[in-house]
Design a protein around this motif. Sequence first.
Motif, PDB file in Angstrom:
ATOM      1  N   ARG A 412     -12.923   3.806  -1.146  1.00  0.00           N
ATOM      2  CA  ARG A 412     -13.208   4.498  -2.392  1.00  0.00           C
ATOM      3  C   ARG A 412     -14.678   4.869  -2.378  1.00  0.00           C
ATOM      4  O   ARG A 412     -15.506   4.106  -1.870  1.00  0.00           O
ATOM      5  CB  ARG A 412     -12.981   3.563  -3.588  1.00  0.00           C
ATOM      6  N   VAL A 494     -16.824  -2.732  -9.457  1.00  0.00           N
ATOM      7  CA  VAL A 494     -15.441  -2.831  -9.928  1.00  0.00           C
ATOM      8  C   VAL A 494     -14.917  -1.445 -10.275  1.00  0.00           C
ATOM      9  O   VAL A 494     -13.788  -1.077  -9.916  1.00  0.00           O
ATOM     10  CB  VAL A 494     -15.347  -3.785 -11.146  1.00  0.00           C
ATOM     11  N   ILE A 497     -13.961   0.401  -7.125  1.00  0.00           N
ATOM     12  CA  ILE A 497     -12.714  -0.087  -6.523  1.00  0.00           C
ATOM     13  C   ILE A 497     -11.507   0.456  -7.292  1.00  0.00           C
ATOM     14  O   ILE A 497     -10.495   0.843  -6.710  1.00  0.00           O
ATOM     15  CB  ILE A 497     -12.709  -1.628  -6.512  1.00  0.00           C
ATOM     16  N   LEU A 498     -11.641   0.528  -8.610  1.00  0.00           N
ATOM     17  CA  LEU A 498     -10.499   0.966  -9.427  1.00  0.00           C
ATOM     18  C   LEU A 498     -10.422   2.479  -9.546  1.00  0.00           C
ATOM     19  O   LEU A 498      -9.334   3.053  -9.484  1.00  0.00           O
ATOM     20  CB  LEU A 498     -10.591   0.344 -10.825  1.00  0.00           C
ATOM     21  N   PHE A 499     -11.562   3.125  -9.745  1.00  0.00           N
ATOM     22  CA  PHE A 499     -11.514   4.548 -10.113  1.00  0.00           C
ATOM     23  C   PHE A 499     -12.242   5.473  -9.146  1.00  0.00           C
ATOM     24  O   PHE A 499     -12.283   6.675  -9.370  1.00  0.00           O
ATOM     25  CB  PHE A 499     -12.113   4.748 -11.510  1.00  0.00           C
ATOM     26  N   ARG A 502     -10.682   8.483  -3.808  1.00  0.00           N
ATOM     27  CA  ARG A 502     -10.097   7.898  -2.603  1.00  0.00           C
ATOM     28  C   ARG A 502     -10.622   8.585  -1.360  1.00  0.00           C
ATOM     29  O   ARG A 502     -10.791   9.785  -1.322  1.00  0.00           O
ATOM     30  CB  ARG A 502      -8.582   8.040  -2.632  1.00  0.00           C
TER      31      ARG A 502
END
Lengths: 568, 178
Positions: A412, A494, A497-499, A502
């Motif tokens: 990411r 964080v 990693i989540l948003f 990609r």
Amino acid sequence: MGIDRRFRICPDTGLALHRPAERLIKANAVAAVVCLLVGGILAIGVALTRWPAVHLLPVTSFYTALTAHGLDMLIFWIIFFEIAVLYFASSTLLRCRLATPRLAWLGFALMVIGAVLTNLVILQGRSSVMMTSYVPLRAEPGFYLGLILFAVGALIGCFIFLGTLVIARYEKTYDGSIPLVVFGALTACIIAIFTIASGAIVLIPTFLWSIGLVSHFDPLMYRVIWWGMGHSSQQINVATQIAIWYAIAAIVFGARPMSERVSRTAFLLYILFLQLASAHHLLVDPGISSSWKVFNTSYFMYLAVLASMIHGLTVPGSIELAQRRKGLTKGLFEWLRKAPWGNPVFSSMFISLVGFGFLGGITGVMMGTEQLNINVHNTLYVPGHFHATVVVGTTLAFMGLTYFLVPVLFRREIIFKGLARWQPYIYGLGMSAVSLFMMGAGTLGVPRRDWDITGAGLPFAPHWPGAAYLMLGLLGISAIVAVLGGAAFIVITVGSILFGKRLETGETTTAPSRLERAAPVAAALEGYGGGGTLVTPGTFVLALVFLLTFVVYYFISWKYLGTVWGLH
Amino acid sequence: MSTLLPPSERIWWKQPVDRVEVLWVGIALVWCLILTFMMPYWHVFGKQNISNTAYHVNPKEFAARARAVDGKYVVRTEDGVPVVQPPPGADVYLIAHQWAWWPILELEKGKSYRLHLSSLDVLHGFSLQPENINLEVVPGYEMVLTVTPNHVGTYSLVCNEYCGIGHQAMIGRVYVTK
Ligand code: HEM
Ligand SMILES: [Cu+2]
Ligand SMILES: [Cu+2]
């Protein structure tokens, strides 16, 4: 079930990530960041209580929060992250499969259970004994049990690291000797094994004592052995953090070590002269002879300090060499001025290096001097010192590596790039201020671990100088800055990693290419300086500035000691 | 990225070292020797050294001895705590316990006293302010230390080793008179 030999080749860095190892590195790193978050929230309560004008928490919560803050930060955050680094250094850097991933998950589970158990027990409030848990202060048995489980889990991680090195050698995943960064990690791992052994020797009997199976534990003996773990484990942090400095210098600049020989010998000195560093904490204790104190506190003639001073030169030196090779040769410092100051991987590492040396290193040697310790023992100077070493130094180095690892492991992109540029400065400078003001207050005698220094309502209330209150107020304000910097780190990582956007994962293979040796080094050494001048003049000047600061501060401390009451 | 690669020569300890490193290692080593030297030097020429005299002691026995010896020198009480004024050169006792110091000492500037220090329960920290002299007080161990006050004044005795919930309230007093 057969061995999972699948590797993912990172399209950006070319690193070969063993699938099971990758998952373990992620798990350990995430657990680490969770602990950092919890510890950071507790830090707000602790720091704002020590600011007399705010005095946030009531007395019981303060001591509970302080106990939890110490353990969540110094033990859980740091060691979870170190296990991630050990797996990364052995499996990823050596392009080798990780030894026994299932056992590694068992280790991870033990560490999680231990950390959760200890936290829950502390939060119940009957185990506010501080992370040092000096007997005969007694915590609930679960407090010690959690720490023991955590330590066993970490020990498993150490052996998996060693096992992976053996596999790498046996399966010839690399050519020649292990790389310098892996060598540094190996140093950390060896020290960790000794340290955990000390931990077991002290915590297991203490656990038995807490449930009533052992009737007495000599408090001085406890201190000697506890600090055999507590201090030596700081050497794990130093070794890991320095390995990360070297790694980041290589990642960002393509730097090579100035010389393998000096850098590796310096790592060896850590192992050889670690000794009873617990002496640092016992310098004003009764019943221990001065000769024992002098010998051990100096690690036999300060050879571990020598090692750190060497890395302090060779890490920036390797960067200077790499930069000069790229043509940044003007004057003493063009190489440094034109460094990527907006890249958080680099800025974290460089602030870590400077803060660790100037704030942490110099004060550590001062405090660890037998007689000078009389003036600082158990004052706020002590947490001031170690927030410079283990927060500005170790924690910030870990943060820098995380900025590199998030895209590599989670595929990411880092979000909030603008904030990420500033985060190392906010955190690093805020934390340096926290350290300095704690040291300032400590120099004025303010005790550590003290809910209220004013003695309000007591018959013999002490008279602190106004400067002491000023220091504590400034401590509170800089703590807010540091906490914001820490929060920014967590939001960025964080959030990424989540948003984060990609990135492509890269292909999978079961046979990654072998890690080949570096190109020969001899030519590189001659290129600069040439006849008569030094290859890294800028770094050398910085090192001399460091030495000068060190010498001046050290002798001022002696002068101050010379003015107090005679003691013998 | 050669720090992340195996060294070009397998036998890394035979690789060349350049002058910057040699010079710095030399300078740093000399400094480390000076650091080492300062501690024994101060033992010989300095006036502030921690005593090497200490005894194993039973806390009850220590408390009894302290009351007997200090009792001889009581001159008054303050807030219920006796103020003890030992003659110069005498032995004098200081007890640390949860959460108080006993008694209050009144010493004379420039005179030496043999201070006996121990704890009756858990660890405590002897922290004399604003002089900023700090010692660890360990139950079961009696430290015997010769102290020579060199400034007149009213001193606070703060506990700076966490000793339980009343830790911050453990504050005593020491007087130094002309
Ligand atoms: C936002 C960041 C942080 C702030 C504002 C902060 C602040 C503080 C303060 C005010 C104390 C209490 C000193 C006392 O009363 O004795 C303390 C103690 C401590 N901190 Fe931090 N801290 C921070 C981060 C960290 C980190 C990242 C670590 C470790 C990696 C750490 C390790 C410790 C330890 C070990 C103690 C001592 C606990 C004890 O005395 O038992 N802190 N911190
Ligand atoms: Cu106390
Ligand atoms: Cu106390």
